[in-house]
Design an enzyme around this catalytic site. Structure first.
Site, short mmCIF file in Angstrom:
data_model
loop_
_atom_site.label_atom_id
_atom_site.label_comp_id
_atom_site.label_asym_id
_atom_site.label_seq_id
_atom_site.Cartn_x
_atom_site.Cartn_y
_atom_site.Cartn_z
N HIS A 1 54.75 -11.51 -35.36
CA HIS A 1 54.26 -11.04 -34.05
C HIS A 1 55.48 -10.55 -33.25
O HIS A 1 55.43 -9.50 -32.65
CB HIS A 1 53.53 -12.17 -33.34
CG HIS A 1 52.85 -11.75 -32.08
ND1 HIS A 1 51.97 -10.69 -32.03
CD2 HIS A 1 52.92 -12.23 -30.81
CE1 HIS A 1 51.53 -10.55 -30.79
NE2 HIS A 1 52.10 -11.46 -30.03
N HIS B 1 55.01 -3.34 -27.79
CA HIS B 1 53.88 -4.25 -27.97
C HIS B 1 52.61 -3.51 -27.56
O HIS B 1 52.41 -3.21 -26.39
CB HIS B 1 54.10 -5.49 -27.11
CG HIS B 1 53.13 -6.59 -27.38
ND1 HIS B 1 52.00 -6.42 -28.16
CD2 HIS B 1 53.09 -7.90 -26.99
CE1 HIS B 1 51.33 -7.56 -28.23
NE2 HIS B 1 51.98 -8.47 -27.53
N CYS C 1 46.34 -10.19 -27.22
CA CYS C 1 47.19 -9.54 -28.21
C CYS C 1 46.82 -9.84 -29.65
O CYS C 1 47.41 -9.28 -30.57
CB CYS C 1 48.65 -9.92 -27.94
SG CYS C 1 49.06 -9.65 -26.21
#
Lengths: 387, 348
Positions: free
Chosen positions: A283, A317, A152
């Protein structure tokens, strides 16, 4: 040391096909985390899916119909084209390319590996680097190419590499970003890890219950100050850092040690102090563990004043693409002098005193911190600044 | 600022884990070559070993060996992997397809993350600095090495551990078996380079290198690590010549050339003959008959070049053409038809 300017941005996500549409959505704060229409999986969880079929995306990418392309490739190409157009880059002879996706074109390969002989034209997608090569070929890019895969934080690390290459004189201009489409593989992975949200992700909310996956393509054009001369400039990449927490394969330490180190190192590279940061694009994945450890790191360094939000409540995400997508949102925050709301937030988590931006509002934005953390303890922070 | 290779370790289908050129190569009649693996239990703590996939064991064991050989503990980790953690990626893909999707173990999903190895190395050796993974087939090692050189130049790192790794995958073997990429019939690997038939044999390997901003006693400098997308538009010879210029070298400076000949009747000569002619007096070395073909295979050549620069004799079984000069500057050239890659190392 060369300064590094952002001269082009492009993105497609669940909240819009291009920069203009996404800007509108960031201002309106609509809910985009819903049931999947195109993703085929027995795992029925809400996702932030781009509301277009592959045929529609093929046409958006300006490619001829009648050919099956990887959805990941299409998302990347659409965003990369917009980034090059906004940067007015027609001469691509010295352009370098840095790209990322979590698992290449897994949304294709997971469906054809059992009967490869029936899908001759798609077998190329088993090559881990096929998508970047196809993007380069499609856009006439001939410079050096890099592909980063750090889960990620992949495309945030891509932006860091691009910045380092330009600062050191090893590149003049770089097209950098990431692309990831929803896939049965990834939704099953997050579900098996028990960190997928059954109700739809609510980053930094008291009742947050996990990640909602999204899909996106996002690219930026970075150029040296000299190469960007005479061009409109969106902002500057001032700071960057990547560290490894060396704590756990998929979880972060509760104190957010790695995050804190990455942020501090990025501030040092930028010659800025915490008080200079006007907005933090966190994040903020919506899991119990990430959001607590990240907010601990942020509170330790910034206290309770600096506005913070996660834009994953809008976009889901987007895994390897999220670093680049959120870099684009950080750049837009500077250009629009706005900070983005923490979409889908109902009740801010009680363990933190962090100043969460509830709704998009105007603000003085000079320096933006953007965090991206990946499995394997991979922590990256970037700092974007107004020129 | 210069970069130096201060330690190296190679796990390959040959007995390279012991750190020297084997006297005799392992020969076998096969379509692929698998690593001559050490007893992992002696190297990796059992608590870590339990949930590890094949590629993680290969990589972690080789990283330990490389770090142990290094006088300086690395502060950063960069891994280049051509196809990544394919074994567990395939396992999880299969589990999703076969279902039921609701009841899957997350372990193969965790291990399918291509940066899992770099993360595991960081945890096992407590290396908390820069941690990167490149996943770009034949250019992965070269990207990792050039990133390491940049880290040293910036002063971000004093010593970076660079790894190159790919594992054998039955699925890749099956999928890529188009366009006559692999041999159809088993061949003795020592006869491979006669290139009598189309296709290569598949292999696997893990090569690790500690790259430092200060030389050790061996004084082996990593001069260049370059790659280029190959769309067939620019001649390879021109690219290599331009690179030599860029690094202030001439063709006469190159004493030894490693070529990526893989025993393929259809592409070996078109890929390598021009480059070989560029260095008419150099020793020409080959290695894919010893390791098989895999994306990060140039790590095998790099390990061999480091051994030669450390004073070991290039074995006859790896020599295609013997030159007359002592090797001081060595160029590695690999061409996998989608990218071309060059690494240059020299004795400082």
């Amino acid at each position: 040391m060369n300064r590094v300017f952002v001269t082009g941005i492009g993105a497609i996500s669940a909240i819009g096909n291009n920069i203009a549409e996404q800007l509108q959505s960031l201002r309106k704060g609509t809910n985009n985390i819903v049931s999947a229409k195109f993703l085929k999986s027995a795992i029925k969880l809400p996702v932030a899916e781009i509301p277009h079929s592959n045929e529609e995306l093929t046409s958006l990418a300006g490619l001829p119909g009648g050919v099956t392309y990887s959805r990941t490739f299409l998302l990347g190409l659409i965003a990369a084209k917009e980034a090059l157009e906004t940067a007015h880059l027609s001469d691509r002879s010295d352009l370098q390319l840095i790209s990322s996706s979590t698992n290449a074109a897994i949304e294709i390969t997971e469906n054809i590996y059992q009967h490869p002989e029936e899908h001759q034209s798609l077998l190329k997608y088993f090559h881990a680097n096929q998508i970047p090569l196809d993007i380069a070929r499609e856009l006439g890019i001939n410079g050096r190419q890099y592909t980063i895969s750090t889960a990620c934080s992949s495309s945030a690390n891509g932006i860091m590499l691009a910045t380092r290459l330009i600062r050191s004189g090893k590149a003049k201009r770089v097209l950098v970003g990431g692309n990831d489409s929803l896939a049965r593989f990834s939704i099953n992975g997050f579900n098996a890890l028990e960190i997928a949200s059954p109700t739809g992700s609510r980053p930094f909310d008291e009742n947050r219950d996990g990640v909602s996956l999204g899909e996106a393509g996002a690219y930026l054009v970075l150029e040296s100050e000299e190469a960007a001369k005479g061009k409109p400039v969106y902002g500057e990449v001032r700071g960057y850092a990547n560290v490894n927490e060396a704590y756990h394969a998929t979880a972060t330490s509760p104190e957010g040690k790695g995050a804190q180190q990455a942020i501090s190192d990025a501030l040092a590279v930028a010659h800025l102090s915490a008080g200079d940061i006007s907005y933090i694009n966190a994040h903020g994945t919506g899991t119990k563990v990430n959001d607590l450890s990240e907010s601990n790191a942020i509170c330790n360094l910034f206290g309770d004043q600096t506005p913070v939000s996660s834009t994953k409540g809008y976009t889901g995400h987007t895994l390897a693409a999220c670093g680049a997508l959120e870099a684009v949102f950080s750049i837009l925050a500077i250009r629009e002098q706005q900070v983005w709301g923490n979409c889908r937030l109902l009740q801010p988590m009680s363990e933190t005193s962090m100043n969460i931006v509830k709704e998009t509002r105007s603000a003085t934005v000079n320096h933006v911190l953007s965090n991206s953390f990946g499995f394997g303890g991979n922590d990256t922070s970037l700092i974007f600044s107004k020129i | 600022m210069a970069s130096y290779i201060i330690s190296s370790a190679l796990l390959s289908p040959q007995k390279t884990f012991e750190g020297t050129f084997p006297e005799e190569p392992i020969t076998t009649e096969s379509l692929y070559l698998l690593c001559a693996e050490p007893d992992y239990k002696q190297i990796i703590p059992p608590v870590r070993l339990r949930r590890m996939s094949h590629i993680l064991k290969m990589g972690l064991a080789t990283s330990y060996l490389c770090i142990n050989e290094s006088k300086v503990k690395p502060d950063s980790v960069i891994v280049g992997t051509g196809q990544g953690c394919t074994g567990d990626l395939e396992n999880f893909m299969r589990a999703c397809s076969e279902g039921p999707e609701e009841l899957l173990s997350p372990i193969p999903f965790i291990n399918s993350g291509h940066n899992t190895l770099a993360g595991q190395i960081a945890m096992a050796s407590q290396i908390k600095g820069y941690n990167m993974t490149y996943l770009q087939e034949a250019a992965s090692l070269e990207s990792a090495l050039s990133d390491a050189m940049l880290l040293l130049e910036e002063g971000t790192s004093e010593c970076t551990l660079v790894g190159a790794i790919d594992e054998f995958s039955a699925l890749s073997f099956k999928i890529f078996d188009r366009d006559q990429y692999w041999r159809k019939e088993a061949v003795n690997n020592l006869d491979l380079l006669k290139a009598e038939k189309p296709g290569a044999i598949m292999g696997e390997g893990a090569g690790f290198f500690c790259i430092s901003n200060r030389p050790d006693r061996q004084n082996i400098e990593l001069v260049a690590s370059e790659s280029k997308m190959n769309f067939g538009t620019e001649a390879s010879v021109k690219w290599v010549t331009d690179l030599l210029n860029q690094y202030n070298l001439t063709t006469n400076d190159i004493d030894m050339l490693f070529v990526g000949r893989k025993g393929d009747l259809l592409t070996d000569d078109t890929s390598y003959a021009g480059i070989e002619q560029l260095f008419p007096t150099a020793t020409i070395a080959a290695y894919k008959h010893l390791s098989g073909e895999f994306p990060t295979v140039q790590s095998v050549a790099l390990w061999m070049a480091v051994k030669v620069l450390s004073g070991q004799q290039l074995p006859d079984y790896a020599t295609l053409k013997a030159g007359t000069r002592t090797a001081k500057t060595i160029l590695l050239y690999n061409n996998d038809l989608s990218t071309e890659n060059v690494i240059i190392v020299r004795k400082g």
